[in-house]
Design a protein around this motif. Structure first.
Motif, PDB file in Angstrom:
ATOM      1  N   ASN A  17      44.895  34.052  43.176  1.00 27.66           N
ATOM      2  CA  ASN A  17      44.823  32.885  44.054  1.00 27.66           C
ATOM      3  C   ASN A  17      44.055  31.748  43.387  1.00 27.66           C
ATOM      4  O   ASN A  17      44.396  30.569  43.509  1.00 27.66           O
ATOM      5  CB  ASN A  17      44.157  33.268  45.371  1.00 27.66           C
ATOM      6  CG  ASN A  17      44.189  32.147  46.393  1.00 27.66           C
ATOM      7  OD1 ASN A  17      45.238  31.820  46.931  1.00 27.66           O
ATOM      8  ND2 ASN A  17      43.046  31.550  46.649  1.00 27.66           N
ATOM      9  N   MET A  18      42.999  32.100  42.648  1.00 26.87           N
ATOM     10  CA  MET A  18      42.210  31.102  41.939  1.00 26.87           C
ATOM     11  C   MET A  18      43.058  30.371  40.908  1.00 26.87           C
ATOM     12  O   MET A  18      43.015  29.134  40.801  1.00 26.87           O
ATOM     13  CB  MET A  18      41.018  31.784  41.262  1.00 26.87           C
ATOM     14  CG  MET A  18      40.078  30.840  40.528  1.00 26.87           C
ATOM     15  SD  MET A  18      39.098  31.718  39.278  1.00 26.87           S
ATOM     16  CE  MET A  18      38.498  33.111  40.221  1.00 26.87           C
ATOM     17  N   LYS A  19      43.839  31.128  40.145  1.00 27.71           N
ATOM     18  CA  LYS A  19      44.703  30.513  39.139  1.00 27.71           C
ATOM     19  C   LYS A  19      45.726  29.587  39.802  1.00 27.71           C
ATOM     20  O   LYS A  19      46.047  28.512  39.279  1.00 27.71           O
ATOM     21  CB  LYS A  19      45.411  31.597  38.330  1.00 27.71           C
ATOM     22  CG  LYS A  19      44.473  32.422  37.453  1.00 27.71           C
ATOM     23  CD  LYS A  19      45.239  33.524  36.722  1.00 27.71           C
ATOM     24  CE  LYS A  19      44.312  34.346  35.829  1.00 27.71           C
ATOM     25  NZ  LYS A  19      45.031  35.433  35.142  1.00 27.71           N
ATOM     26  N   PHE A  20      46.238  30.021  40.944  1.00 24.94           N
ATOM     27  CA  PHE A  20      47.183  29.174  41.684  1.00 24.94           C
ATOM     28  C   PHE A  20      46.531  27.833  42.032  1.00 24.94           C
ATOM     29  O   PHE A  20      47.119  26.762  41.857  1.00 24.94           O
ATOM     30  CB  PHE A  20      47.615  29.908  42.952  1.00 24.94           C
ATOM     31  CG  PHE A  20      48.471  29.078  43.872  1.00 24.94           C
ATOM     32  CD1 PHE A  20      49.841  29.014  43.708  1.00 24.94           C
ATOM     33  CD2 PHE A  20      47.893  28.346  44.905  1.00 24.94           C
ATOM     34  CE1 PHE A  20      50.619  28.247  44.551  1.00 24.94           C
ATOM     35  CE2 PHE A  20      48.665  27.575  45.751  1.00 24.94           C
ATOM     36  CZ  PHE A  20      50.043  27.538  45.579  1.00 24.94           C
ATOM     37  N   ASN A  21      45.281  27.882  42.491  1.00 28.04           N
ATOM     38  CA  ASN A  21      44.584  26.660  42.890  1.00 28.04           C
ATOM     39  C   ASN A  21      44.305  25.752  41.702  1.00 28.04           C
ATOM     40  O   ASN A  21      44.372  24.523  41.806  1.00 28.04           O
ATOM     41  CB  ASN A  21      43.268  27.008  43.597  1.00 28.04           C
ATOM     42  CG  ASN A  21      43.502  27.505  45.010  1.00 28.04           C
ATOM     43  OD1 ASN A  21      44.488  27.155  45.648  1.00 28.04           O
ATOM     44  ND2 ASN A  21      42.599  28.333  45.509  1.00 28.04           N
ATOM     45  N   LEU A  22      43.972  26.334  40.567  1.00 27.70           N
ATOM     46  CA  LEU A  22      43.717  25.520  39.380  1.00 27.70           C
ATOM     47  C   LEU A  22      44.974  24.763  38.961  1.00 27.70           C
ATOM     48  O   LEU A  22      44.933  23.566  38.653  1.00 27.70           O
ATOM     49  CB  LEU A  22      43.220  26.404  38.233  1.00 27.70           C
ATOM     50  CG  LEU A  22      41.865  27.088  38.451  1.00 27.70           C
ATOM     51  CD1 LEU A  22      41.556  28.028  37.306  1.00 27.70           C
ATOM     52  CD2 LEU A  22      40.754  26.065  38.619  1.00 27.70           C
ATOM     53  N   GLU A  23      46.108  25.447  38.956  1.00 23.76           N
ATOM     54  CA  GLU A  23      47.353  24.772  38.581  1.00 23.76           C
ATOM     55  C   GLU A  23      47.768  23.780  39.660  1.00 23.76           C
ATOM     56  O   GLU A  23      48.335  22.727  39.355  1.00 23.76           O
ATOM     57  CB  GLU A  23      48.449  25.803  38.334  1.00 23.76           C
ATOM     58  CG  GLU A  23      49.726  25.135  37.830  1.00 23.76           C
ATOM     59  CD  GLU A  23      50.705  26.117  37.216  1.00 23.76           C
ATOM     60  OE1 GLU A  23      51.903  25.942  37.435  1.00 23.76           O
ATOM     61  OE2 GLU A  23      50.247  27.052  36.538  1.00 23.76           O
TER      62      GLU A  23
END
Length: 924
Positions: A215-221
């Motif tokens: 989920n964190m990676k999704f938010n960064l992108e």
């Protein structure tokens, strides 16, 4: 109980506590947090007014909310009110009952329930030099997070400490810029986004839960940051972030051997006692490692030389010197003191120094606003890019409504917004409906009705609020086109602002197509629109066309801030000529604007005003001025800052009614003509009266209307002014005063202006009192410059008032009051040769005699004042005020003397027994 709800004062949606409450509900924040905001609005209780406020501003259209969240929130709200033995409004019960029967609890408890939130940080004025501040003052992040903060999906929730830490980073960017930053327990990635924004040289985020990490990676992108699983050493790309799986309990020192951070961060990582030993071990590994080329720390207190480790700082920092050795910033809301103490003991055992500098290092007062998307979706195992595209495609276009009168630079403003890359514009979409409903003729009427949709509600529903390809839709509206029969959604939905222009500048060019009239100008409808939006809790920003012409960038930036959209420099210019967005009426109206390429400065010499329109100008100017009062003065680095609005000594006096001439008017409309004698030459007299317990003390004639209109029956003061009246032309001679006198009755809420309990301090002024040879002080005139100069001396000396001497050096009075002294039981007051024989002075002189004291009216020297046993001043504004010090010398023993206290009591009794009753007050 239902009656009580009606009697409670309605909440003002513009107050900070109310803004926080609305924001928390719209963001679907945890119920406990929303309840705390609700209590803040109600002064500690969730009153019926608070419940009604929540209903009116958030719940009256429950379809906009995620139903399971609303069910849980309503349950919490109702239980809190009932626990306090309060009254729950019926429609809250009814809405909760509806959700009880419609939704099951298990739909809300799913781990993969997600919602998108847009978090906006609004930087306050005065921080233009701050590195982290956006040009538009607003920094916006979009995050996918969990609704189940306390129900199993905590890693994907937005926690208070992460918000605190993010605000700390944005408030103090120099602590983090050009630093290698490592966060433990990164959750949704908000702290990492802020670190990237302030240009940390390296950002590494970590979490021990794989689902949270995804989920964190999704938010960064989602926020346009690149993710790298193996970031090369020395990478300084500010939009590149590394994410790593880091379960504390299994992390070894070898796993972290390549990570040499300058700064370690953590938010809400101190929560589970079982995990704390592992957390401290990870912190010790990270903080004990120094760079190979590091030298001895500059500050011995900030670092243990034997092991090269720095302080762990929670909710704060050390001394900012983390160049040679790392420092940790741990933000933590202390919920369980035992858990926190356990963490401290473990840190001590690991030789980590702990400092709490939360009082010395605080975030700026950033206004943080969270807005949730009104949709949820399940976590997908497909590509991040496809999820992101699906989200963007499902967003509803956000509508921005511009309301104005004709010829108000509304088309220029539309061209300005049309230059943005995130907006589409509509030119007067309600024009055809307006012509159909009113039957008015225009040269293009037939063509317009044949080519534009003339059903107003279809226009609102299908065109204004219909689907679109851009994030925003700008709708230019002319106020008079809001005719009866249009759906309420037009005002309730979208963002609105009002554009105004002085009728002096509108009317000279108005008659090119239609004959000018009060209706065609439409300022009355513009005022109605403003008031209606305020009643809906959506007070619109108001901008003046003159500001757009003089300071276009500052004005547009301020408008974008108010609309919560980023400013784009492209808004400052456009190409010359007709535009594809023009309405078909453009050839009749837009000839001059088609020759422009930007907001042109107003002409140095304006057109001569057509005095055939003088009556229309008189009708419309008050409406323009009313709206103009709501224009916010914008500040830019090129402009001097505007003067702040002063605080009133008594805030309730902001809304009072004043008698001027022959009418009662609101405070801001209480004005006299520039031809009035008080303006032309200070030709006026005045008197002051005070109201006690429904009676007007020493009233000689009726002033009931002003007092009754204001509801002033106690603790108030009346200032009567009588000018010689308006002149037929400017000049000194009273022969020009042919209109009669002007009476002004100014009633204000005003307790006594001096401290009559502890006493006041005076200083002797160098400014002498007027001689009767020049201007007799027995006249209560408005030529007060003599007194004002003495008062300035008192202000500079930081005392209450100043004593004024006569031409021979004897005491006359203060700049505002009469003077009494007591020496050996004898009461003395100066002759009224150089002072006003005030009514309060005469009243106290009578009381002195009635109290069997000796009264002397004579010349008094300054040395007699300095050596007096007691002293006081008298006046309507301050009553009887003890004086405890003059020119730095103590009067008597520096306390209120017995004679002074005796006369204070006698004066108080007199005011309670005397006075002309106010009829309405007695009748009630």
């Amino acid at each position: 109980m239902a009656t009580a709800a009606v009697e409670e004062q309605e909440l003002d949606p513009s107050l900070p506590a109310c803004v926080n409450l609305i924001s928390a509900i719209l963001a679907m924040e945890p119920s406990d947090l929303v309840i705390s905001h609700a209590r803040a609005c109600g002064g500690g209780s969730i009153t019926e007014s608070v419940q009604k406020f929540i209903w009116d501003h958030c719940l009256s259209t429950p379809g906009d909310f995620y139903a399971p969240y609303l069910k849980i929130f309503l349950k919490k709200l109702i239980s809190e009110v009932e626990f306090d033995h309060g009254y729950v409004l019926d429609y809250l019960y009814e809405l909760y009952a509806q959700y009880m029967t419609s939704f099951k609890d298990d739909s809300f408890g799913k781990r993969d329930t997600r919602v998108c939130k847009r978090i906006s940080y609004i930087f306050p004025d005065g921080c233009s030099e701050l590195q982290s501040k956006q040009h538009s003052r607003a920094l916006v992040f979009t995050l996918q997070c969990s609704l189940n903060m306390l129900e199993g999906d905590t890693g994907c929730s937005i926690w208070p400490s992460s918000l605190f830490l993010s605000e700390l980073i944005l408030s103090h960017p120099k602590l983090f810029s050009n630093k290698s930053c490592f966060e433990i327990g990164s959750g949704v990635g908000l702290v990492g986004l802020c670190l990237a924004h302030v240009k940390a040289s390296k950002v590494i985020l970590s979490d021990g839960d794989l689902s949270t990490l995804a989920n964190m990676k999704f938010n960064l992108e989602l926020n346009h940051l690149n993710i790298e699983t193996d970031m090369p050493q020395g990478s300084e790309n500010p939009i590149m972030v590394k994410c790593m799986h880091l379960p504390w309990e299994s992390t070894s020192e070898s796993q972290l051997q390549d990570i040499v951070p300058d700064v370690v961060l953590g938010a809400d990582v101190i929560y589970d006692p079982v995990c704390l030993p592992h957390l401290v071990r990870v912190l010790a590994i990270l903080l004990n490692r120094t760079k190979s080329d590091s030298c001895k720390p500059e500050n011995g207190d900030a670092c243990d030389e034997s092991v090269g480790r720095c302080k762990v700082v929670y909710n704060g920092r050390a001394d900012g010197k983390s160049k040679e050795a790392p420092v940790a910033y741990i933000a933590y809301v202390i919920r369980n003191i035992e858990t926190f103490d356990y963490f401290l003991s473990l840190a001590k055992q690991a030789n980590l120094d702990i400092m709490d500098l939360s009082d010395s290092l605080k975030p700026l007062n950033l206004l943080r606003y969270m807005q949730s998307y009104n949709q949820t979706h399940q976590q997908s195992h497909g590509s991040i890019r496809s999820i992101r595209s699906e989200m963007v495609g499902s967003e509803i276009v956000e509508v921005i409504h511009s309301w104005s009168a004709p010829r108000s630079l509304s088309t220029s403003t539309m061209y300005s917004f049309a230059q943005r890359d995130d907006i589409e514009v509509l030119d007067e979409p309600l024009y055809a409906n307006f012509l159909r409903v009113t039957g008015l003729d225009r040269p293009y009427r037939k063509e317009l009705l044949s080519k534009m949709e003339s059903d107003g509600n279809k226009v609102v529903n299908d065109i204004i609020f219909g689907p679109g390809r851009m994030k925003y839709r700008y709708c230019k509206h002319i106020a008079k086109q809001r005719v009866p029969g249009l759906t309420n959604d037009l005002m309730k939905k979208g963002k609105h602002f009002i554009l105004i222009r002085n009728p002096l500048d509108i009317l000279p060019s108005f008659d090119k197509v239609v004959a000018p009239s009060f209706f065609e100008l439409g300022l009355a409808e513009l005022v109605c629109i403003y008031n209606e939006l305020r009643e809906l809790g959506k007070s619109p920003p108001v901008i003046d066309a003159a500001d757009l012409q003089q300071h276009p960038e500052a004005t547009l930036r301020g408008l974008c801030d108010d609309l919560e959209i980023p400013f784009q420099p492209t808004m400052l210019s456009w190409e010359e000529g007709p535009k594809s967005i023009d309405g078909l009426w453009a050839p009749w109206w837009y000839e001059s604007i088609h020759k422009s390429t930007c907001f042109n400065q107003a002409k140095r010499y304006p057109q001569t005003f057509p005095f055939s329109l003088y009556d229309l100008l008189e009708q419309s100017l008050p409406l323009y001025n009313m709206l103009r009062r709501h224009v916010k003065k914008k500040q830019s680095s090129l402009l001097s800052p505007p003067l702040p609005l002063p605080d009133l000594p008594v805030p309730t006096n902001e809304k009072i009614l004043v008698w001027v001439g022959d009418e009662i008017v609101p405070r801001d409309s209480a004005k006299v003509s520039v031809f009035d004698s008080v303006v032309q030459g200070g030709d006026s007299v005045w008197e002051g009266l005070r109201v006690y317990n429904g009676k007007i003390f020493k009233l000689e004639e009726h002033l009931d209307r002003t007092l009754i209109r204001n509801g002033m029956f106690d603790n108030s003061h009346i200032r009567l002014s009588l000018t010689r009246g308006k002149k037929v032309t400017s000049g000194m001679s009273p022969a020009f005063n042919l209109y009669g006198c002007t009476l002004i009755v100014l009633a204000e809420w005003k307790p006594p202006v001096y401290d009559n309990t502890r006493g006041i301090v005076l200083v002797t002024a160098s400014t002498r009192r007027n001689s009767p040879n020049s201007l007799d002080s027995k006249i209560h005139h408005n030529n007060l410059l003599n007194n004002i100069l003495a008062k300035i001396e008192g202000n500079n000396a930081k005392v209450d008032d100043a004593i004024m001497l006569d031409k021979d050096g004897y005491v006359s009075e203060t700049n505002a009051t009469n003077i009494f002294i007591v020496k050996k039981g004898r009461v003395s007051t100066p002759h009224a040769d150089y002072c006003l024989p005030g009514i309060t002075r005469a009243t106290i002189m009578d009381l002195v005699v009635k109290e069997d004291l000796i009264l002397e009216e004579r010349r008094i020297s300054l040395s007699e004042v300095h050596t007096a046993d007691e002293m006081w001043t008298s006046g309507t504004m301050g009553e009887l005020s003890p004086v405890v010090k003059v020119d730095g010398r103590r009067i008597g023993d520096g306390e209120i003397g017995p004679v002074t206290k005796r006369l204070q009591d006698a004066y108080k009794n007199l005011t309670q027994q005397s006075g002309v009753p106010i009829p309405t007050y007695l009748a009630n």
